[in-house]
Scaffold this motif. Structure first.
Motif, PDB file in Angstrom:
ATOM      1  N   LYS A  68       7.013  11.874  -8.755  1.00 50.09           N
ATOM      2  CA  LYS A  68       5.730  12.596  -8.731  1.00 50.09           C
ATOM      3  C   LYS A  68       5.103  12.555 -10.115  1.00 50.09           C
ATOM      4  O   LYS A  68       5.784  12.418 -11.126  1.00 50.09           O
ATOM      5  N   SER A  69       3.772  12.646 -10.111  1.00 50.92           N
ATOM      6  CA  SER A  69       3.007  12.628 -11.352  1.00 50.92           C
ATOM      7  C   SER A  69       1.631  13.205 -11.080  1.00 50.92           C
ATOM      8  O   SER A  69       1.094  13.052  -9.972  1.00 50.92           O
ATOM      9  N   ASP A  70       1.059  13.847 -12.083  1.00 49.96           N
ATOM     10  CA  ASP A  70      -0.282  14.416 -11.959  1.00 49.96           C
ATOM     11  C   ASP A  70      -1.388  13.372 -12.087  1.00 49.96           C
ATOM     12  O   ASP A  70      -2.548  13.691 -11.888  1.00 49.96           O
ATOM     13  N   ILE A  71      -1.053  12.108 -12.397  1.00 50.05           N
ATOM     14  CA  ILE A  71      -2.102  11.105 -12.609  1.00 50.05           C
ATOM     15  C   ILE A  71      -2.698  10.570 -11.312  1.00 50.05           C
ATOM     16  O   ILE A  71      -3.720   9.904 -11.330  1.00 50.05           O
ATOM     17  N   VAL A 123      -3.197  11.084  -6.766  1.00 50.40           N
ATOM     18  CA  VAL A 123      -3.178  11.945  -5.588  1.00 50.40           C
ATOM     19  C   VAL A 123      -1.826  11.830  -4.882  1.00 50.40           C
ATOM     20  O   VAL A 123      -1.270  12.802  -4.400  1.00 50.40           O
ATOM     21  N   ARG A 124      -1.285  10.601  -4.859  1.00 45.09           N
ATOM     22  CA  ARG A 124      -0.029  10.332  -4.174  1.00 45.09           C
ATOM     23  C   ARG A 124       0.851   9.424  -5.015  1.00 45.09           C
ATOM     24  O   ARG A 124       0.360   8.468  -5.617  1.00 45.09           O
ATOM     25  N   PHE A 161       1.408   4.565  -7.807  1.00 42.73           N
ATOM     26  CA  PHE A 161       0.444   5.655  -7.986  1.00 42.73           C
ATOM     27  C   PHE A 161      -0.789   5.314  -7.148  1.00 42.73           C
ATOM     28  O   PHE A 161      -1.450   4.319  -7.413  1.00 42.73           O
ATOM     29  N   LYS A 205      -6.419   9.561 -10.635  1.00 50.09           N
ATOM     30  CA  LYS A 205      -7.406  10.586 -10.980  1.00 50.09           C
ATOM     31  C   LYS A 205      -8.241  10.193 -12.196  1.00 50.09           C
ATOM     32  O   LYS A 205      -9.203  10.872 -12.531  1.00 50.09           O
ATOM     33  N   THR A 210       3.283  10.881 -17.581  1.00 49.13           N
ATOM     34  CA  THR A 210       4.465  11.692 -17.318  1.00 49.13           C
ATOM     35  C   THR A 210       4.810  11.594 -15.839  1.00 49.13           C
ATOM     36  O   THR A 210       3.974  11.871 -14.982  1.00 49.13           O
ATOM     37  N   THR A 261       7.969  12.474 -12.938  1.00 46.05           N
ATOM     38  CA  THR A 261       9.241  13.118 -12.614  1.00 46.05           C
ATOM     39  C   THR A 261       9.926  12.287 -11.548  1.00 46.05           C
ATOM     40  O   THR A 261       9.382  12.097 -10.448  1.00 46.05           O
TER      41      THR A 261
END
Length: 163
Positions: A60-63, A65-66, A108, A112, A122, A124
């Protein structure tokens, strides 16, 4: 109970503790095909220096949506198709699993923002036994595939990422 008995019991318990997978991430990098890309990918060598097999089961990553674990499958007649690997990637005890262009990778989707050269992403990584591991992955849009490491296989039409 004597102190000697307690000490012997504690030593036996310590020796009976199971060996855990010990994961080491080497040479990570991420990329997309350009500033308007809607998708990107991350690649790395995952080593398991422990005595127990493990498995990368999620990322997972905030960069984006999926974020999914992906691979390329040969559909025949020179056609490669990218697809999610829901069961994840095995990382054997004392062994490694390579995430590389044209093969297994972290995908990714729905970026975003642009992935820019020199930026750090970053991510995880979640392992079945070792648990969560946060990895800082440099964006390297200039890296070329190494000999025998995927030979430039694309991510497929419309994905917005290239190798």
């Amino acid at each position: 109970m004597t102190l000697k008995t307690l000490f012997a019991g504690a030593c036996a318990l310590a020796l009976a503790t199971p060996a855990f997978a010990e994961i080491v991430i080497k040479d990570p990098y991420a990329r997309s095909s350009g500033p308007l890309a809607k998708a990107g990918a991350a690649f790395m060598m995952i080593e398991n220096t422990g005595a127990e097999d493990d498995r990368l089961i999620a990322a997972k990553s905030d960069i984006a949506v999926r974020v999914e674990l992906h691979t390329h499958k040969d559909m025949g007649e020179g056609v490669m198709r990218m697809m999610e690997v829901e069961e994840g990637f095995p990382v054997p005890a004392g062994g490694a699993h390579m995430l590389q262009r044209g093969g297994d990778h972290v995908m990714f989707m729905g970026l975003k923002g642009p992935m820019e050269q020199g930026q750090t992403v970053t991510v995880t990584l979640t392992f079945e036994k070792a648990g969560d591991m946060v990895v800082e992955i440099p964006v390297d849009l200039e890296r070329q595939p190494k000999q025998g490491m995927g030979h430039g296989m694309g991510h497929g039409a419309g994905m917005g990422a290239s190798n």
